[in-house]
Design a protein around this motif. Structure first.
Motif, mmCIF file in Angstrom:
data_model
loop_
_atom_site.group_PDB
_atom_site.id
_atom_site.type_symbol
_atom_site.label_atom_id
_atom_site.label_comp_id
_atom_site.label_asym_id
_atom_site.label_seq_id
_atom_site.Cartn_x
_atom_site.Cartn_y
_atom_site.Cartn_z
ATOM 1 N N ARG A 108 6.329 59.571 64.145
ATOM 2 C CA ARG A 108 6.634 60.604 63.162
ATOM 3 C C ARG A 108 5.498 60.658 62.141
ATOM 4 O O ARG A 108 4.676 59.747 62.072
ATOM 5 N N TYR A 109 5.480 61.732 61.358
ATOM 6 C CA TYR A 109 4.482 61.816 60.298
ATOM 7 C C TYR A 109 5.129 61.430 58.976
ATOM 8 O O TYR A 109 6.168 61.964 58.594
ATOM 9 N N ASN A 110 4.510 60.488 58.275
ATOM 10 C CA ASN A 110 4.999 60.022 56.977
ATOM 11 C C ASN A 110 4.242 60.770 55.877
ATOM 12 O O ASN A 110 3.049 60.523 55.662
ATOM 13 N N VAL A 111 4.925 61.688 55.189
ATOM 14 C CA VAL A 111 4.244 62.496 54.175
ATOM 15 C C VAL A 111 3.905 61.686 52.930
ATOM 16 O O VAL A 111 3.011 62.073 52.164
ATOM 17 N N ASP A 112 4.602 60.579 52.714
ATOM 18 C CA ASP A 112 4.302 59.745 51.543
ATOM 19 C C ASP A 112 2.968 59.019 51.721
ATOM 20 O O ASP A 112 2.180 58.911 50.772
ATOM 21 N N ASN A 113 2.724 58.531 52.943
ATOM 22 C CA ASN A 113 1.486 57.803 53.218
ATOM 23 C C ASN A 113 0.424 58.658 53.904
ATOM 24 O O ASN A 113 -0.685 58.183 54.158
ATOM 25 N N ASN A 114 0.783 59.912 54.213
ATOM 26 C CA ASN A 114 -0.134 60.827 54.917
ATOM 27 C C ASN A 114 -0.704 60.185 56.189
ATOM 28 O O ASN A 114 -1.918 60.187 56.430
ATOM 29 N N ARG A 115 0.198 59.661 56.994
ATOM 30 C CA ARG A 115 -0.231 59.073 58.259
ATOM 31 C C ARG A 115 0.860 59.228 59.316
ATOM 32 O O ARG A 115 2.053 59.396 58.993
ATOM 33 N N ALA A 116 0.457 59.186 60.572
ATOM 34 C CA ALA A 116 1.414 59.105 61.677
ATOM 35 C C ALA A 116 1.758 57.637 61.880
ATOM 36 O O ALA A 116 0.891 56.766 61.745
ATOM 37 N N GLU A 117 3.013 57.364 62.208
ATOM 38 C CA GLU A 117 3.421 55.976 62.369
ATOM 39 C C GLU A 117 4.534 55.861 63.397
ATOM 40 O O GLU A 117 5.368 56.753 63.544
ATOM 41 N N HIS A 118 4.531 54.780 64.123
ATOM 42 C CA HIS A 118 5.616 54.501 65.057
ATOM 43 C C HIS A 118 6.863 54.037 64.291
ATOM 44 O O HIS A 118 6.753 53.381 63.255
ATOM 45 N N TYR A 119 8.019 54.393 64.813
ATOM 46 C CA TYR A 119 9.301 54.017 64.221
ATOM 47 C C TYR A 119 10.333 53.962 65.333
ATOM 48 O O TYR A 119 10.079 54.419 66.456
ATOM 49 N N VAL A 120 11.499 53.419 65.046
ATOM 50 C CA VAL A 120 12.561 53.291 66.044
ATOM 51 C C VAL A 120 13.710 54.238 65.704
ATOM 52 O O VAL A 120 14.227 54.235 64.583
ATOM 53 N N VAL A 124 20.179 60.645 68.240
ATOM 54 C CA VAL A 124 19.382 61.838 68.543
ATOM 55 C C VAL A 124 18.788 62.454 67.289
ATOM 56 O O VAL A 124 17.627 62.888 67.278
ATOM 57 N N GLU A 125 19.573 62.498 66.197
ATOM 58 C CA GLU A 125 19.057 63.087 64.952
ATOM 59 C C GLU A 125 17.814 62.343 64.452
ATOM 60 O O GLU A 125 16.889 62.955 63.914
ATOM 61 N N GLU A 126 17.789 61.030 64.634
ATOM 62 C CA GLU A 126 16.628 60.240 64.213
ATOM 63 C C GLU A 126 15.417 60.477 65.115
ATOM 64 O O GLU A 126 14.279 60.189 64.725
ATOM 65 N N LEU A 127 15.673 61.006 66.297
ATOM 66 C CA LEU A 127 14.589 61.269 67.241
ATOM 67 C C LEU A 127 13.810 62.530 66.892
ATOM 68 O O LEU A 127 12.637 62.666 67.262
ATOM 69 N N ILE A 128 14.431 63.454 66.166
ATOM 70 C CA ILE A 128 13.835 64.768 65.915
ATOM 71 C C ILE A 128 12.478 64.703 65.218
ATOM 72 O O ILE A 128 11.579 65.479 65.560
ATOM 73 N N PRO A 129 12.244 63.798 64.243
ATOM 74 C CA PRO A 129 10.898 63.751 63.639
ATOM 75 C C PRO A 129 9.779 63.432 64.627
ATOM 76 O O PRO A 129 8.607 63.664 64.318
#
Length: 402
Positions: A108-120, A124-129
């Motif tokens: 997902r893209y983290n707008v606070d850190n301005n970076r793409a990052e892996h997450y778990v 399904v709703e958590e998958l959308i980002p």
């Protein structure tokens, strides 16, 4: 033996999760690419695990299976297909596996850190980002460390990230718990490019609150388009909204397309600011993969009139092939050459003006627009050659510019 002397590698971060002493992390190097470093050398036991799982340190692929099944594929859910970069197959694979009790480690893209990052993601709703391409290098460590090897996961990433991750799960003998999915990768551009692009965008919209790299508002074949919102325009996307709200198409205030000269895409796709390993060490082009499934856009002649989006979906293992048939997408079998028609077969080559682009990226006082004059000049020459070649053909002149 450790990764202490490795530089300009793939930056996959798998060494950090393999380290039993927890003394490896990733940081951006001076050129804007992630590479590992040892936080406390006194604690290193030279066990060699970090090297064992490192794709950069090995020749060849970690997957030896040569099963290849290739398909054109697209999602039956129009909302998903419209929101995804191509045909929406990657999201459907994730949704199917979540329904079977898997978790998904995506990007997902983290707008606070301005970076793409892996997450778990666990629902399904958590998958959308994770929907949609992010054409910058992802920070993997936090997401990969959240993985429990005793549980079942779909892990997605670039081909080099996935090759290292397969080495990791082979080393710990838990391969059966994982499905791995990569994509046709062009290469990763420097984060120096992305930081300059963000600075340019924030002058117009304020601190970024939403970023999308692809949209189909003018059709799939013109979907290389940045869509950006900022605090001056509206608030952050609430990722806790309902599924239907999150799946709505969103058009940002700032929209910039490759076809109209977008700076990020023009420099990225000119191959002038990719990672050194992308040029010299990538071993994952075309049909070379350590994933169970590879996805991407199915460009080429077969679906040239389709503007809804069609995915290329390739299974490199029987597990991957069975999953593609389970996930409920439309699958049309084609020879691999058709599915991968417009994909890269060899590593990118830096253009002659690459050093000039790097001078711009390293100089924070210079606007990104100044770097654009180099690829734009080449593009103008190419267009003029095309026009002249067209005239030569009309007048049956047996000469063509190359």
């Amino acid at each position: 033996m450790n990764i202490g002397n490795i530089q300009d590698c793939f930056g996959c971060g798998v060494c950090a999760i393999a380290c039993a002493r927890h003394i490896i992390d990733l940081k951006l190097n001076s050129d804007g690419f992630y590479e590992p470093y040892i936080t406390d050398t006194s604690k290193c036991t030279d066990c060699g695990l970090c090297i064992n799982v490192c794709s950069y340190s090995h020749e060849g692929l970690s997957l030896k299976n040569d099963c290849i099944k290739s398909y054109a594929a697209w999602n039956n859910d129009e909302k998903v297909r419209r929101k995804c970069s191509s045909g929406g197959v990657g999201f459907e694979v994730g949704r199917t596996l979540i329904g079977q009790g898997y978790k998904v480690c995506g990007v997902r893209y983290n707008v606070d850190n301005n970076r793409a990052e892996h997450y778990v993601a666990t629902i399904v709703e958590e998958l959308i980002p994770s929907i949609g391409s992010k054409y910058i290098q992802s920070y993997t460590v936090d997401g990969f460390k959240a993985i429990n090897r005793k549980e079942k996961y779909l892990v997605t990433g670039t081909p080099c990230q996935i090759d290292s991750f397969r080495r990791y799960i082979q080393k710990f003998r838990c391969e059966d718990n994982f499905v791995l999915m990569d994509f046709f990768c062009h290469g990763v551009p420097s984060m120096l490019l992305w930081k300059k692009y963000v600075a340019w965008a924030e002058k117009q919209v304020g601190k970024l609150t939403y970023v999308s790299w692809r949209n189909k508002f003018t059709g799939w074949h013109d979907s290389w388009a940045m869509s950006i919102d900022g605090e001056k325009i509206g608030g952050k996307v609430n990722w806790h909204d309902s599924y239907n709200l999150l799946m709505r198409g969103k058009k940002g205030f700032l929209n910039s397309r490759l076809s109209q000269g977008d700076m990020f895409y023009r420099l990225f796709l000119s191959d002038s600011c990719l990672g050194k390993a992308c040029y010299e060490k990538c071993k994952f082009k075309y049909d070379h993969s350590s994933a169970d499934i590879r996805i991407g856009d199915l460009w080429g002649k077969t679906y040239k009139d389709n503007e809804d989006g069609v995915s290329a979906a390739i299974a490199f293992t029987e597990k991957g092939n069975e999953l593609l048939h389970e996930c409920g997408c439309n699958l049309v079998a084609h020879p691999f050459e058709v599915v991968a028609e417009c994909q890269m077969k060899t590593n990118p080559t830096p253009p002659v003006y690459t050093p000039k682009v790097w001078v711009n990226l390293h100089d924070t006082s210079k606007p990104l627009s100044q770097a654009m004059k180099y690829p734009n000049k080449i593009l103008r020459i190419k267009r003029w050659k095309g026009r002249l070649n067209h005239l030569f053909r009309i007048f049956k002149i047996k000469y063509q510019f190359r």
